[in-house]
Write a protein that holds these residues in place. Structure first.
Motif, PDB file in Angstrom:
ATOM      1  N   UNK A  26       6.943  -0.193  -5.163  1.00 35.79           N
ATOM      2  CA  UNK A  26       6.273   0.720  -6.102  1.00 35.79           C
ATOM      3  C   UNK A  26       6.145   0.087  -7.492  1.00 35.79           C
ATOM      4  N   UNK A  27       7.194  -0.619  -7.916  1.00 30.94           N
ATOM      5  CA  UNK A  27       7.181  -1.185  -9.272  1.00 30.94           C
ATOM      6  C   UNK A  27       6.058  -2.212  -9.441  1.00 30.94           C
ATOM      7  N   UNK A  28       5.631  -2.816  -8.335  1.00 34.90           N
ATOM      8  CA  UNK A  28       4.515  -3.772  -8.376  1.00 34.90           C
ATOM      9  C   UNK A  28       3.156  -3.120  -8.173  1.00 34.90           C
ATOM     10  N   UNK A  29       3.101  -2.126  -7.278  1.00 40.99           N
ATOM     11  CA  UNK A  29       1.797  -1.629  -6.817  1.00 40.99           C
ATOM     12  C   UNK A  29       1.458  -0.210  -7.271  1.00 40.99           C
ATOM     13  N   UNK A  30       2.436   0.536  -7.779  1.00 52.26           N
ATOM     14  CA  UNK A  30       2.161   1.907  -8.225  1.00 52.26           C
ATOM     15  C   UNK A  30       2.072   2.898  -7.080  1.00 52.26           C
ATOM     16  N   UNK A  31       2.382   2.453  -5.876  1.00 53.26           N
ATOM     17  CA  UNK A  31       2.442   3.375  -4.729  1.00 53.26           C
ATOM     18  C   UNK A  31       3.497   2.855  -3.756  1.00 53.26           C
ATOM     19  N   UNK A  32       3.934   3.738  -2.856  1.00 54.36           N
ATOM     20  CA  UNK A  32       4.930   3.332  -1.874  1.00 54.36           C
ATOM     21  C   UNK A  32       4.246   2.700  -0.670  1.00 54.36           C
ATOM     22  N   UNK A  33       4.976   1.859   0.036  1.00 53.60           N
ATOM     23  CA  UNK A  33       4.463   1.308   1.288  1.00 53.60           C
ATOM     24  C   UNK A  33       4.366   2.441   2.305  1.00 53.60           C
ATOM     25  N   UNK A  34       3.239   2.510   2.997  1.00 53.31           N
ATOM     26  CA  UNK A  34       3.032   3.576   3.973  1.00 53.31           C
ATOM     27  C   UNK A  34       3.733   3.202   5.279  1.00 53.31           C
ATOM     28  N   UNK A  35       4.908   3.768   5.490  1.00 50.83           N
ATOM     29  CA  UNK A  35       5.686   3.422   6.683  1.00 50.83           C
ATOM     30  C   UNK A  35       7.057   2.906   6.264  1.00 50.83           C
ATOM     31  N   UNK A  36       7.759   2.299   7.193  1.00 50.35           N
ATOM     32  CA  UNK A  36       9.082   1.761   6.906  1.00 50.35           C
ATOM     33  C   UNK A  36       8.924   0.421   6.189  1.00 50.35           C
ATOM     34  N   UNK A  37       9.512   0.297   5.015  1.00 45.76           N
ATOM     35  CA  UNK A  37       9.379  -0.924   4.200  1.00 45.76           C
ATOM     36  C   UNK A  37       9.840  -2.157   4.983  1.00 45.76           C
ATOM     37  N   UNK A  38      10.746  -1.963   5.970  1.00 52.99           N
ATOM     38  CA  UNK A  38      11.202  -3.100   6.773  1.00 52.99           C
ATOM     39  C   UNK A  38      10.062  -3.694   7.608  1.00 52.99           C
ATOM     40  N   UNK A  39       9.002  -2.897   7.817  1.00 51.51           N
ATOM     41  CA  UNK A  39       7.860  -3.376   8.610  1.00 51.51           C
ATOM     42  C   UNK A  39       6.776  -4.025   7.745  1.00 51.51           C
ATOM     43  N   UNK A  40       6.926  -3.966   6.417  1.00 52.85           N
ATOM     44  CA  UNK A  40       5.868  -4.469   5.525  1.00 52.85           C
ATOM     45  C   UNK A  40       5.690  -5.976   5.691  1.00 52.85           C
ATOM     46  N   UNK A  41       4.451  -6.380   5.921  1.00 52.02           N
ATOM     47  CA  UNK A  41       4.158  -7.816   6.065  1.00 52.02           C
ATOM     48  C   UNK A  41       3.539  -8.377   4.782  1.00 52.02           C
ATOM     49  N   UNK A  42       3.030  -7.484   3.938  1.00 50.12           N
ATOM     50  CA  UNK A  42       2.401  -7.928   2.686  1.00 50.12           C
ATOM     51  C   UNK A  42       2.893  -7.035   1.551  1.00 50.12           C
ATOM     52  N   UNK A  43       2.641  -7.469   0.325  1.00 47.35           N
ATOM     53  CA  UNK A  43       2.970  -6.646  -0.847  1.00 47.35           C
ATOM     54  C   UNK A  43       4.372  -6.865  -1.380  1.00 47.35           C
ATOM     55  N   UNK A  44       5.181  -7.619  -0.636  1.00 47.85           N
ATOM     56  CA  UNK A  44       6.546  -7.897  -1.079  1.00 47.85           C
ATOM     57  C   UNK A  44       7.005  -9.190  -0.381  1.00 47.85           C
ATOM     58  N   UNK A  45       7.765 -10.015  -1.092  1.00 49.94           N
ATOM     59  CA  UNK A  45       8.256 -11.263  -0.492  1.00 49.94           C
ATOM     60  C   UNK A  45       9.535 -11.000   0.288  1.00 49.94           C
ATOM     61  N   UNK A  46       9.628 -11.591   1.471  1.00 45.72           N
ATOM     62  CA  UNK A  46      10.841 -11.443   2.280  1.00 45.72           C
ATOM     63  C   UNK A  46      11.263 -12.800   2.822  1.00 45.72           C
ATOM     64  N   UNK A  47      12.559 -12.965   2.953  1.00 49.98           N
ATOM     65  CA  UNK A  47      13.099 -14.226   3.459  1.00 49.98           C
ATOM     66  C   UNK A  47      12.573 -14.535   4.863  1.00 49.98           C
ATOM     67  N   UNK A  48      12.270 -13.482   5.630  1.00 48.39           N
ATOM     68  CA  UNK A  48      11.814 -13.675   7.012  1.00 48.39           C
ATOM     69  C   UNK A  48      10.375 -14.191   7.075  1.00 48.39           C
ATOM     70  N   UNK A  49       9.645 -14.114   5.958  1.00 50.64           N
ATOM     71  CA  UNK A  49       8.251 -14.569   5.961  1.00 50.64           C
ATOM     72  C   UNK A  49       8.197 -16.038   5.536  1.00 50.64           C
ATOM     73  N   UNK A  50       7.575 -16.866   6.346  1.00 51.89           N
ATOM     74  CA  UNK A  50       7.539 -18.306   6.061  1.00 51.89           C
ATOM     75  C   UNK A  50       6.943 -18.623   4.694  1.00 51.89           C
TER      76      UNK A  50
END
Length: 264
Positions: A26-50
């Motif tokens: 939210x702090x980056x995009x002004x809205x929440x991720x639609x769904x479980x944030x653990x499933x987000x593939x874009x919009x946030x950096x994660x260690x699991x993403x190459x």
């Protein structure tokens, strides 16, 4: 890490991680991720993403951004793992980790109840048997490797330090708004976050039995001994009250220098 690299968070499972992830999004995009944030593939950096890995690595090594994590009372955390991961049906409509629950029913005599019968079963007896299983996985890695949801918080938190990271803040789930506010005060966000307005994203709620007793009822003398054997470091470093399972709140302040020295 947020896409804007405003903040880095070391995820610790079962410690408000869904809510924290959504606040960062939210702090980056002004809205929440639609769904479980653990499933987000874009919009946030994660260690699991190459593609995210080198960015996070560079940021953490240079300590470019504010870094934090969040911890929880070991008694309530292991209890929550039991009700969510063992008794609950997961988002995909199946039991967690496929054959794990049948294995526990067979080897440890655990019951998990049934949605058809309104989840009627002896929760205390089953939980204490689950505790033996959790201990076996952590001490002897049998009948399987320990799961991230019940392995010690200090283990999760140490990997960040060992790999060159340094925390600016570690706060308690039990004082969530206070701790998260400190983080938000320490960073610049594209969109202002009003914690009073943020919903709690408890992705694990509502798909399993409700806890029928107060926390302390689940832990007799032997269970407390087992919990201490598994989580001794968590109690000491994050200042939780081992003597009294009824007291969720910490009994001292977290010393960040001590955390880095002992977990690094």
């Amino acid at each position: 890490m947020t896409e804007s690299e405003s903040v880095v968070y070391r995820v610790v499972p079962k410690c408000a991680c869904s809510t924290i992830g959504q606040i960062m999004y939210y702090s980056d995009h002004g809205n929440f991720f639609d769904g479980d944030i653990h499933d987000a593939k874009t919009g946030i950096h994660k260690w699991a993403h190459d593609e995210s890995k080198p960015l996070i690595e560079r940021n953490v090594a240079a300590h470019q951004s504010y870094a934090f994590t969040c911890v929880r009372n070991p008694y309530t955390r292991i209890l929550s793992s039991f009700f969510d991961k063992i008794c609950g049906v997961q988002r995909n409509g199946k039991y967690y980790r496929g054959n794990l629950v049948p294995l526990l029913i067979q080897k440890y005599g655990i019951e998990v109840g049934d949605p058809e019968s309104g989840f009627e079963f002896d929760q205390i007896r089953s939980f204490r048997r689950f505790l033996l299983f959790a201990r076996d996985t952590i001490r002897w890695r049998r009948p399987m490797e320990p799961d991230i949801h019940w392995s010690a918080m200090s283990g999760h938190i140490s990997t960040f330090i060992v790999n060159g990271g340094r925390y600016d803040n570690i706060f308690w789930t039990e004082k969530f708004n206070e701790g998260m506010q400190q983080v938000l005060d320490g960073i610049e966000t594209k969109h202002p976050v009003d914690l009073a307005q943020i919903p709690r994203f408890n992705e694990s709620e509502g798909h399993g039995p409700k806890r029928a007793h107060p926390v302390e009822d689940y832990f007799d003398d032997l269970s407390m001994h087992i919990v201490y054997e598994i989580y001794k470091k968590d109690f000491r470093i994050f200042r939780y009250d081992f003597e009294n399972p009824a007291n969720k709140l910490p009994i001292g302040e977290i010393d960040l220098d001590e955390v880095h020295a002992k977990l690094g």
